[in-house]
Design an enzyme around this catalytic site. Structure first.
Site, PDB file in Angstrom:
ATOM      1  N   TRP A  99       0.857  -1.186   0.000  1.00  0.00           N
ATOM      2  CA  TRP A  99       0.000   0.000   0.000  1.00  0.00           C
ATOM      3  C   TRP A  99       0.890   1.231   0.000  1.00  0.00           C
ATOM      4  O   TRP A  99       1.894   1.287   0.712  1.00  0.00           O
ATOM      5  CB  TRP A  99      -0.905   0.041   1.236  1.00  0.00           C
ATOM      6  CG  TRP A  99      -1.657   1.335   1.320  1.00  0.00           C
ATOM      7  CD1 TRP A  99      -2.773   1.699   0.614  1.00  0.00           C
ATOM      8  CD2 TRP A  99      -1.309   2.482   2.118  1.00  0.00           C
ATOM      9  NE1 TRP A  99      -3.145   2.986   0.932  1.00  0.00           N
ATOM     10  CE2 TRP A  99      -2.266   3.487   1.855  1.00  0.00           C
ATOM     11  CE3 TRP A  99      -0.282   2.744   3.031  1.00  0.00           C
ATOM     12  CZ2 TRP A  99      -2.235   4.747   2.473  1.00  0.00           C
ATOM     13  CZ3 TRP A  99      -0.236   3.994   3.649  1.00  0.00           C
ATOM     14  CH2 TRP A  99      -1.209   4.974   3.372  1.00  0.00           C
ATOM     15  N   GLU A 121      -3.131  -3.002  -2.368  1.00  0.00           N
ATOM     16  CA  GLU A 121      -4.253  -2.447  -1.597  1.00  0.00           C
ATOM     17  C   GLU A 121      -4.610  -1.044  -2.057  1.00  0.00           C
ATOM     18  O   GLU A 121      -3.773  -0.149  -2.103  1.00  0.00           O
ATOM     19  CB  GLU A 121      -3.880  -2.421  -0.111  1.00  0.00           C
ATOM     20  CG  GLU A 121      -4.919  -1.779   0.772  1.00  0.00           C
ATOM     21  CD  GLU A 121      -4.459  -1.671   2.214  1.00  0.00           C
ATOM     22  OE1 GLU A 121      -5.242  -1.173   3.050  1.00  0.00           O
ATOM     23  OE2 GLU A 121      -3.309  -2.082   2.512  1.00  0.00           O
ATOM     24  N   LYS A 158      -7.123   2.571  -1.989  1.00  0.00           N
ATOM     25  CA  LYS A 158      -7.705   3.485  -1.019  1.00  0.00           C
ATOM     26  C   LYS A 158      -8.401   4.614  -1.761  1.00  0.00           C
ATOM     27  O   LYS A 158      -7.908   5.079  -2.792  1.00  0.00           O
ATOM     28  CB  LYS A 158      -6.627   4.048  -0.085  1.00  0.00           C
ATOM     29  CG  LYS A 158      -7.174   4.777   1.139  1.00  0.00           C
ATOM     30  CD  LYS A 158      -6.053   5.112   2.118  1.00  0.00           C
ATOM     31  CE  LYS A 158      -6.618   5.711   3.396  1.00  0.00           C
ATOM     32  NZ  LYS A 158      -5.563   5.983   4.390  1.00  0.00           N
ATOM     33  N   ASP A 161      -9.566  -3.390   1.936  1.00  0.00           N
ATOM     34  CA  ASP A 161      -9.590  -2.838   3.285  1.00  0.00           C
ATOM     35  C   ASP A 161     -10.987  -2.282   3.521  1.00  0.00           C
ATOM     36  O   ASP A 161     -11.469  -1.454   2.741  1.00  0.00           O
ATOM     37  CB  ASP A 161      -8.535  -1.746   3.442  1.00  0.00           C
ATOM     38  CG  ASP A 161      -8.414  -1.234   4.867  1.00  0.00           C
ATOM     39  OD1 ASP A 161      -9.453  -0.846   5.440  1.00  0.00           O
ATOM     40  OD2 ASP A 161      -7.296  -1.194   5.406  1.00  0.00           O
ATOM     41  N   HIS A 180     -11.563   1.515   3.241  1.00  0.00           N
ATOM     42  CA  HIS A 180     -11.020   2.257   2.110  1.00  0.00           C
ATOM     43  C   HIS A 180     -12.010   2.513   0.986  1.00  0.00           C
ATOM     44  O   HIS A 180     -11.622   2.684  -0.160  1.00  0.00           O
ATOM     45  CB  HIS A 180      -9.796   1.527   1.546  1.00  0.00           C
ATOM     46  CG  HIS A 180      -8.591   1.653   2.417  1.00  0.00           C
ATOM     47  ND1 HIS A 180      -7.325   1.262   2.019  1.00  0.00           N
ATOM     48  CD2 HIS A 180      -8.441   2.134   3.679  1.00  0.00           C
ATOM     49  CE1 HIS A 180      -6.467   1.489   2.994  1.00  0.00           C
ATOM     50  NE2 HIS A 180      -7.122   2.015   4.005  1.00  0.00           N
ATOM     51  N   HIS A 238      -8.153  -6.474   4.918  1.00  0.00           N
ATOM     52  CA  HIS A 238      -7.821  -5.759   6.136  1.00  0.00           C
ATOM     53  C   HIS A 238      -9.139  -5.377   6.779  1.00  0.00           C
ATOM     54  O   HIS A 238      -9.953  -4.668   6.175  1.00  0.00           O
ATOM     55  CB  HIS A 238      -6.995  -4.510   5.849  1.00  0.00           C
ATOM     56  CG  HIS A 238      -5.528  -4.770   5.771  1.00  0.00           C
ATOM     57  ND1 HIS A 238      -4.605  -3.778   5.526  1.00  0.00           N
ATOM     58  CD2 HIS A 238      -4.814  -5.907   5.922  1.00  0.00           C
ATOM     59  CE1 HIS A 238      -3.378  -4.307   5.522  1.00  0.00           C
ATOM     60  NE2 HIS A 238      -3.488  -5.587   5.765  1.00  0.00           N
ATOM     61  N   ASP A 284     -12.107   6.746   6.688  1.00  0.00           N
ATOM     62  CA  ASP A 284     -11.177   5.651   6.997  1.00  0.00           C
ATOM     63  C   ASP A 284     -10.500   5.908   8.333  1.00  0.00           C
ATOM     64  O   ASP A 284      -9.317   6.228   8.411  1.00  0.00           O
ATOM     65  CB  ASP A 284     -10.142   5.523   5.879  1.00  0.00           C
ATOM     66  CG  ASP A 284      -9.145   4.411   6.152  1.00  0.00           C
ATOM     67  OD1 ASP A 284      -9.529   3.409   6.770  1.00  0.00           O
ATOM     68  OD2 ASP A 284      -7.973   4.562   5.754  1.00  0.00           O
ATOM     69  N   ASP A 295     -10.240   3.802  10.995  1.00  0.00           N
ATOM     70  CA  ASP A 295      -9.580   2.662  11.645  1.00  0.00           C
ATOM     71  C   ASP A 295     -10.008   2.472  13.090  1.00  0.00           C
ATOM     72  O   ASP A 295      -9.192   2.191  13.962  1.00  0.00           O
ATOM     73  CB  ASP A 295      -8.058   2.801  11.555  1.00  0.00           C
ATOM     74  CG  ASP A 295      -7.550   2.603  10.137  1.00  0.00           C
ATOM     75  OD1 ASP A 295      -7.816   1.545   9.558  1.00  0.00           O
ATOM     76  OD2 ASP A 295      -6.913   3.517   9.595  1.00  0.00           O
ATOM     77  N   ASP A 350      -6.707  -4.436  10.965  1.00  0.00           N
ATOM     78  CA  ASP A 350      -6.046  -3.156  10.668  1.00  0.00           C
ATOM     79  C   ASP A 350      -6.834  -2.009  11.292  1.00  0.00           C
ATOM     80  O   ASP A 350      -7.628  -1.355  10.628  1.00  0.00           O
ATOM     81  CB  ASP A 350      -5.909  -2.967   9.161  1.00  0.00           C
ATOM     82  CG  ASP A 350      -5.118  -1.725   8.795  1.00  0.00           C
ATOM     83  OD1 ASP A 350      -4.463  -1.163   9.689  1.00  0.00           O
ATOM     84  OD2 ASP A 350      -5.164  -1.304   7.632  1.00  0.00           O
TER      85      ASP A 350
END
Length: 416
Positions: free
Chosen positions: A183, A224, A226, A257, A260, A284, A292, A294, A323
């Site tokens: 990424w 990956e 985003k 992810d 993302h 993820h 995003d 997390d 993640d």
């Protein structure tokens, strides 16, 4: 009633719906989650002294984060003591451990710089997944693999190649395939003047990284995407369309992810489509809140939907990495909640009468389909979960947090 008695009662109730609980638990025990090291120290790592950069941000000032490899490993051990099953650790290249004053820049990293991590994993029977670190470095301030500066671009290409060799080392040491995920944070804050050229450079960079000889049975590479990042709101070079096509053409995996994508997208819905054209894919698992962000994974609809798609499509076709990172709460509790919650989601999926649900859909019996799906939400799932935890030698849902707080009192609070 004892945990065992509650479990036996739950088995009978699930059997009435056509669910073999013992078979479901056996399937769950074969699923490995990859626990991300970066929750423990707020994504800082050990190889650079500068700030966290690359559109990544941790928020909160909870004390006692790990600042040394020893502290981080101890905190990971404590977390694994709360998580049922045998899993993997997920490392970034920035977590290289240098001995006796040695230091190597990221394009010169070698397996020896991760020897202690390999020993840690082997001693505990864990696998290792790995990630090149294309952020928090002086040469990542503008762009990395898409950089118009050829010297900088080649530096990051060498880093990617070095990470493949390190991934191969981890696989050889642990006897488990190492999933290596690429990424990059490259993008622009405002409207770009040229979208194509940076992507062409990224494509060429990836081609050069993948051109080195490596054992694909030992290293599974993923790319990956985003949608945006902090400071890269208008354009990301590595978009989903770019990586999905690159992965399909170059026999690597496209990593999804869950944070993302646009807030209204159903990420779980993407898996079945992608697996019609790919043998395996990587994930993820995070929890976005409006962006995003997390957040720590919780046992919510999004997690359950994702887990059900994993199980329905064959869990052995997925590399599942966690993640998320939260610096506002106790970090061991964050790790533990996220790991346990996604395992709960996977168990919830394994306890679905999949054949019956499929049959009802095929018969267009949507009335019974909806009713059965709602019935499943109030089945004694927690009794099965407690039994699974007990059978794996970890604390029950009502017990682990007190142990976590005792660890904070006896260990974390003594850190400088």
């Amino acid at each position: 009633m004892t945990v065992k008695e509650r479990f036996e009662d739950a088995k009978v109730r699930y059997a009435e719906l056509g669910v073999d609980v013992d078979k479901a638990l056996e399937a769950l025990s074969n699923i490995k989650l990859s626990m991300h090291c970066w929750q423990g120290d707020d994504v800082i790592g050990f190889d650079q002294k500068g700030p966290l950069t690359g559109g990544i941000q941790t928020t909160g000032n909870y004390p006692y984060k790990a600042t040394t490899p020893e502290e981080l490993m101890a905190d990971m051990d404590k977390t694994f003591s709360f998580v049922p099953g045998k899993h993997k650790i997920n490392l970034h290249a920035s977590y290289a451990i240098f001995e006796d004053g040695e230091w190597a820049d990221r394009d010169a990293l070698e397996p020896k710089h991760f020897k202690r991590w390999a020993e840690y994993a082997k001693e505990r029977g864990l696998g290792v997944d790995f990630n090149p670190t294309y952020f928090s470095h002086p040469k990542s301030e503008v762009a990395t693999l898409s950089s118009a500066d050829e010297e900088i671009r080649q530096f990051w290409i060498r880093h990617g190649q070095a990470c493949i060799r390190i991934s191969e080392y981890f696989a050889e040491q642990t006897g488990q395939t190492c999933m290596m995920n690429i990424w990059i944070p490259d993008g622009l804050k405002d409207v770009p003047g040229d979208r194509k050229a940076p992507r062409a450079r990224l494509k060429d960079s990836l081609d050069q990284i993948l051109s080195i000889d490596y054992d694909k049975s030992k290293v599974a590479i993923a790319v990956e995407s985003k949608v945006f990042g902090i400071g890269e709101e208008s354009y990301t070079v590595g978009s989903h369309e770019f990586y999905m096509n690159y992965a399909a053409k170059n026999d690597v995996m496209c990593l999804i992810d869950t944070g993302h994508f646009h807030p209204t997208e159903n990420v779980a819905d993407k898996l079945s489509s992608m697996l019609l054209f790919n043998d395996k894919m990587a994930l993820h698992v995070s929890r976005p809140v409006r962006w995003d962000s997390d957040h720590v994974v919780i046992f919510n609809d999004d997690a359950r939907d994702l887990a059900q798609e994993i199980v329905r499509n064959g869990a052995d076709r997925f590399y599942i990495g966690m993640d998320y990172f939260d610096a506002s709460i106790n970090r061991i509790s964050a790790w533990t909640n996220g790991m346990r919650n996604f395992l709960k989601a996977l168990m919830y999926a394994e306890l679905q009468p999949m054949d019956k649900l499929t049959r009802l859909q095929n018969e267009c019996n949507f009335t019974e389909l909806m009713s059965l799906q709602e019935q499943l939400k109030v089945m004694p799932f927690g009794d099965v979960w407690d039994y699974y935890c007990e059978s794996k030698g970890v604390a029950l849902e009502k017990d682990w947090f007190a142990d976590c707080m005792e660890y904070e009192k006896e260990v974390l609070s003594k850190r400088v």
